[in-house]
Scaffold this motif. Structure first.
Motif, PDB file in Angstrom:
ATOM      1  N   GLY A 143      93.186 100.078 -68.775  1.00  0.00           N
ATOM      2  CA  GLY A 143      92.376  99.825 -67.598  1.00  0.00           C
ATOM      3  C   GLY A 143      91.467 100.978 -67.227  1.00  0.00           C
ATOM      4  O   GLY A 143      91.154 101.189 -66.057  1.00  0.00           O
ATOM      5  N   ARG A 144      91.047 101.727 -68.230  1.00  0.00           N
ATOM      6  CA  ARG A 144      90.175 102.876 -67.985  1.00  0.00           C
ATOM      7  C   ARG A 144      88.770 102.605 -68.523  1.00  0.00           C
ATOM      8  O   ARG A 144      88.591 101.809 -69.448  1.00  0.00           O
ATOM      9  N   GLY A 145      87.800 103.297 -67.957  1.00  0.00           N
ATOM     10  CA  GLY A 145      86.442 103.235 -68.458  1.00  0.00           C
ATOM     11  C   GLY A 145      86.137 104.437 -69.329  1.00  0.00           C
ATOM     12  O   GLY A 145      87.012 105.240 -69.640  1.00  0.00           O
ATOM     13  N   MET A 146      84.883 104.555 -69.731  1.00  0.00           N
ATOM     14  CA  MET A 146      84.448 105.686 -70.547  1.00  0.00           C
ATOM     15  C   MET A 146      83.972 106.787 -69.613  1.00  0.00           C
ATOM     16  O   MET A 146      83.047 106.604 -68.825  1.00  0.00           O
ATOM     17  N   GLY A 147      84.597 107.942 -69.706  1.00  0.00           N
ATOM     18  CA  GLY A 147      84.434 108.995 -68.719  1.00  0.00           C
ATOM     19  C   GLY A 147      83.027 109.479 -68.489  1.00  0.00           C
ATOM     20  O   GLY A 147      82.710 109.969 -67.411  1.00  0.00           O
TER      21      GLY A 147
ATOM     22  N   PHE B  86      91.732  95.176 -68.384  1.00  0.00           N
ATOM     23  CA  PHE B  86      90.496  95.488 -69.080  1.00  0.00           C
ATOM     24  C   PHE B  86      89.270  95.084 -68.284  1.00  0.00           C
ATOM     25  O   PHE B  86      88.144  95.276 -68.723  1.00  0.00           O
ATOM     26  N   LEU B  87      89.471  94.535 -67.077  1.00  0.00           N
ATOM     27  CA  LEU B  87      88.335  94.173 -66.243  1.00  0.00           C
ATOM     28  C   LEU B  87      87.975  95.276 -65.257  1.00  0.00           C
ATOM     29  O   LEU B  87      86.941  95.227 -64.608  1.00  0.00           O
ATOM     30  N   ALA B  88      88.833  96.263 -65.115  1.00  0.00           N
ATOM     31  CA  ALA B  88      88.556  97.345 -64.166  1.00  0.00           C
ATOM     32  C   ALA B  88      88.958  98.675 -64.769  1.00  0.00           C
ATOM     33  O   ALA B  88      90.029  98.816 -65.324  1.00  0.00           O
ATOM     34  N   GLY B  89      88.086  99.669 -64.703  1.00  0.00           N
ATOM     35  CA  GLY B  89      88.372 100.991 -65.252  1.00  0.00           C
ATOM     36  C   GLY B  89      88.764 101.953 -64.156  1.00  0.00           C
ATOM     37  O   GLY B  89      88.681 101.654 -62.972  1.00  0.00           O
ATOM     38  N   ALA B  90      89.171 103.132 -64.574  1.00  0.00           N
ATOM     39  CA  ALA B  90      89.574 104.143 -63.612  1.00  0.00           C
ATOM     40  C   ALA B  90      88.509 105.219 -63.429  1.00  0.00           C
ATOM     41  O   ALA B  90      88.755 106.251 -62.830  1.00  0.00           O
ATOM     42  N   LEU B  91      87.335 104.977 -63.983  1.00  0.00           N
ATOM     43  CA  LEU B  91      86.272 105.957 -63.875  1.00  0.00           C
ATOM     44  C   LEU B  91      85.745 106.025 -62.449  1.00  0.00           C
ATOM     45  O   LEU B  91      85.384 105.022 -61.858  1.00  0.00           O
ATOM     46  N   GLY B  92      85.711 107.200 -61.897  1.00  0.00           N
ATOM     47  CA  GLY B  92      85.156 107.366 -60.553  1.00  0.00           C
ATOM     48  C   GLY B  92      83.647 107.371 -60.594  1.00  0.00           C
ATOM     49  O   GLY B  92      83.039 107.712 -61.592  1.00  0.00           O
TER      50      GLY B  92
END
Length: 351
Positions: A314-318, A11-17
Motif C-alpha cells: 500500500g505504498r507509493g513511489m517516494g 494497492f489503491l492507496a499509497g503511503a507517500l506524503g
C-alpha cells in the motif's frame, strides 16, 4: 500476509506524503506561514527500501531458452532477496501456455500478496490475470501485455517502437555525418508475426525516414544465434554492398556476427538490440562491425518486483507526488556506444 480486505484496498492507496509550497511572505513572528489550500502538490521523497509489512510475491515467466529470459528470472529473484520484508515464490518456468496458467492459479490459491507475471502469450493469460485481480491480488504485468487492463494493476515493459527509433537515429546520424548518399541499410528482425517485431521495424523505418533514408534488404530470424547466422548469410549474399545493419536482438546477434565474419564483410557498421554483455564487450573492444546496441533491458524484472512490493504494502513511489504506483511504466531505449558502454555494462546479460 495482509488481511484480505486490506490487501484488496492496499494497492489503491499509497503511503507517500504530499508536501505543500510555503508562501513567501514577510513575517515578524516565529510561526511558520500556513500553506494555502490550493498549494501545488510536491513529492515528499523518501526511501522506498525501508522495510514495511511482510509480503509474499509470486513470480511466473517462460522457460529460460535464451539469455534475455534467463536474466529476467535472475533479476527478479535478486531484487526480491534485497528486501527483508519479501518472500519470493517462483513457480517452475515453462513455455507451455496451459502449464503457466495452472502455475499462476497455484499462486492465486496460495493467496500471495502480489504477482509478477511475464506471460508466454499476453492474450492467452489474460483470464488468469483477471482471476488474480478479482481475488484481490494485484498483478504486475511484465513486458508482454495482457489484453485487458482489468488483468493487471501495473504494466512495466520495454519500448519496442522506441528501440527501432533509437537504432534508426544512430544509423541516420552517423551516415549523415559521413556524407553517405543513398545508403544501403539492412535489417535483421526477430519473428515477423510478433507485434513486438512489427513495432521495432516500424520505429526503425520511421526514424530513418526523417533522414531521407529507407530500409533496404531485410531478413527475419527467430531470436536464436542459429537463426541469426542463417538469415544473415542469406542477406549478405543478396546485398553485395551495405552501409549499415540493424539486428533486433543481441542473442541472435552472436550468429549474425558469425555470418559476417565468415563472409569477410566489414564495409558497414552494425547496431544491436537489447543490451547483452556480449554485445557490450564487443562494442568496448571496438574490433567488430558492431558499434552500438539499443537497450531492452531485463532489469525491468527487478523493477517489477520492486513495484509489486510497494503495491502489496500500500505504498507509493517516494519520488513521485502521487500516492499510488503508476498504472503503466514504459522503459526508455538507450543507445549504448563505446563512449558510454561502461555505464551500462552492469545491466548486461550473458547470451
Amino acid at each position: 500476509m495482509l488481511p484480505g480486505a486490506l490487501r484488496r484496498r492496499g494497492f489503491l492507496a499509497g503511503a507517500l506524503g504530499v508536501g505543500a509550497g510555503a508562501a513567501l511572505t514577510a513575517c515578524t513572528s516565529n510561526a511558520a506561514p500556513s500553506a494555502p489550500a490550493n498549494a501545488p502538490a510536491a513529492a515528499a521523497g523518501g526511501d522506498n527500501a525501508t522495510p514495511g509489512t511482510p509480503v509474499t510475491i509470486g513470480f511466473s515467466a517462460p522457460a529460460a531458452d535464451h539469455g534475455w529470459i534467463a536474466a529476467i528470472a535472475n533479476n527478479a529473484q535478486a531484487q526480491a532477496q534485497a528486501y527483508s520484508d519479501v518472500t519470493f515464490e517462483a513457480v517452475n518456468p515453462t513455455n507451455d501456455i496451459t502449464q503457466q496458467i495452472a502455475a499462476v492459479q497455484t499462486l492465486i490459491n496460495r493467496n500471495v500478496d502480489a504477482l509478477v507475471i511475464l506471460p508466454n502469450d499476453g492474450s492467452q493469460l489474460t483470464s488468469v490475470g483477471r482471476a488474480a485481480m478479482q481475488a484481490g491480488i494485484p498483478v504486475i504485468n511484465l513486458d508482454r501485455i495482457f489484453d485487458s487492463p482489468l488483468a493487471y494493476r501495473t504494466w512495466i515493459g520495454g519500448d519496442n517502437y522506441g528501440m527501432g527509433v533509437s537504432a534508426g537515429n544512430y544509423i541516420g546520424e552517423r551516415l549523415k555525418a559521413a556524407g553517405v548518399a543513398n545508403p544501403v541499410i539492412g535489417e535483421i528482425a526477430g519473428i515477423d508475426n510478433l507485434p513486438l517485431t512489427q513495432s521495432r521495424s516500424q520505429g526503425f523505418a520511421d526514424a530513418l525516414g526523417t533522414y531521407g533514408f529507407r530500409v533496404g534488404p531485410r531478413q527475419a530470424a527467430d531470436f536464436t544465434a542459429q537463426g541469426g547466422q542463417r538469415v544473415t548469410a542469406n542477406l549478405l549474399q543478396a546485398a553485395p554492398r551495405l552501409d549499415a545493419v540493424w539486428n533486433h536482438d543481441d542473442d541472435q546477434g552472436i550468429g549474425v556476427l558469425a555470418a559476417i565474419n565468415q563472409a569477410g564483410r566489414n564495409e558497414f557498421f552494425m547496431v544491436g538490440g537489447a543490451g547483452s554483455a556480449n554485445a557490450m564487450r564487443d562494442i568496448q573492444a571496438d574490433n567488430t562491425v558492431l558499434k552500438a546496441t539499443v537497450t531492452y533491458s531485463p532489469s525491468m524484472a527487478s523493477s517489477a518486483v520492486a513495484l509489486a512490493r510497494l503495491v502489496a504494502q500500500g505504498r507509493g513511489m517516494g519520488d513521485l507526488a502521487e500516492q499510488e504506483v503508476p498504472a503503466s511504466i514504459t522503459l526508455a531505449s538507450a543507445t549504448i556506444t563505446r563512449e558510454n558502454v561502461a555505464t551500462y555494462m552492469p545491466l548486461g546479460f550473458e547470451s
